[in-house]
Design an enzyme around this catalytic site. Structure first.
Site, PDB file in Angstrom:
ATOM      1  CB  ALA A 272      58.065  60.269   9.789  1.00  0.00           C
TER       2      ALA A 272
ATOM      3  CG  ASN B 256      52.569  61.645   3.243  1.00  0.00           C
ATOM      4  OD1 ASN B 256      52.249  61.784   2.069  1.00  0.00           O
ATOM      5  ND2 ASN B 256      51.701  61.604   4.217  1.00  0.00           N
TER       6      ASN B 256
ATOM      7  CG  HIS C  43      61.792  56.962   8.005  1.00  0.00           C
ATOM      8  ND1 HIS C  43      61.000  56.422   7.026  1.00  0.00           N
ATOM      9  CD2 HIS C  43      60.937  57.343   9.002  1.00  0.00           C
ATOM     10  CE1 HIS C  43      59.728  56.467   7.402  1.00  0.00           C
ATOM     11  NE2 HIS C  43      59.676  57.012   8.596  1.00  0.00           N
TER      12      HIS C  43
END
Length: 259
Positions: free
Chosen positions: A122, A180, A210
């Site tokens: 991601a 993750n 993020h």
């Protein structure tokens, strides 16, 4: 390149649709390893794949590479055996917070001359981090992840709330289904103990955000990724699914950019 997949969830379905129902340069998913064949009979017929419940038979089914698309336990239980025979793409990189497992799988990969591929998932920018740390000169890496509150906590909140602040190794232990990205970032850079992680539950957003900061002898880098969810499953990042497809396409190509 013939592909085998472990698991038949949202990411496996994404790959099956994209690869077996579209043209992706000689990629083909041929086999799927599941716990219960009867549960996934429609998968076999819809995507023209063969289902397996025996790992030995699965690995002998004419596949060139295995994609783990299940969970952390599948990595721990299956990948040590898979890597002795095939290259493997690992999606549930949270399993690699266990350094004993990393050492074990790395030893087997070297012994049997097979490769382990960890998609960026991601986030992006891992090539920057790896290149900047080629001489061991990166001094600071932080990840701040902001997610919809309902995906992290059960209580209702009105304002954003920090639910974790610490190192990557502890982040994945506390939130095994959500962090993750912290592990792949740590593996690419300065390690589990030194990669700083902050996780925020935010009731005002509907996508994962993020933000990565890197400092070292090379200079500084910051980047932010705002991920839309996978249409078939809002709990899965669209970019995470696409990163696996991108990894497979690069593995099958002769010209590879970056790294």
């Amino acid at each position: 390149m013939n592909i085998g997949i472990v698991g038949a969830g949202a990411i496996a379905h994404f790959l099956l649709k994209e690869i077996n129902q579209k043209d992706h340069n000689d990629l083909r998913i041929k086999s799927v390893f599941v716990k219960d064949k009867r549960k996934y009979e429609t998968v076999a017929s819809q995507f023209e794949v063969e289902l397996f419940t025996d790992l030995t038979d699965f690995l002998s089914s004419g596949i060139d590479v295995v994609v783990e698309a299940a969970n952390i336990n599948a990595v721990k239980d299956l990948v040590p055996d898979i890597i002795t025979q095939k290259d493997v793409v690992v999606i549930s990189v949270g399993a690699f917070a266990d350094m004993e497992l990393v050492t074990k799988i790395g030893h087997l990969a070297n012994k049997y001359n097979n490769d382990i591929h960890l998609p960026s998932g991601a986030i992006g920018g891992l090539d920057i981090l790896q290149n900047a740390h080629a001489l061991g000169k990166v001094t600071y890496v932080s990840l701040t992840t902001r997610k919809p509150a309902s995906s992290l906590i059960t209580e209702e909140i009105e304002e954003a709330q920090v639910v974790f602040e610490g190192k990557a190794a502890d982040a994945i232990e506390r939130f095994p289904k959500n962090m993750n990205v912290s592990i792949v970032l740590a593996l690419a850079g300065i390690g589990m103990e030194n990669t700083k992680v902050t996780l925020i539950a935010d009731p005002h957003i509907n996508k994962n955000i993020h933000h990565v900061e890197i400092t070292g002898e090379f200079g500084e880098a910051t980047f932010t990724i705002k991920n839309n969810p996978l249409p078939e499953n809002p709990k899965t990042s669209y970019l995470a699914a696409m990163s696996i497809l991108g990894t497979l396409k690069r593995m099958n190509g002769k010209i590879r950019i970056g790294g």
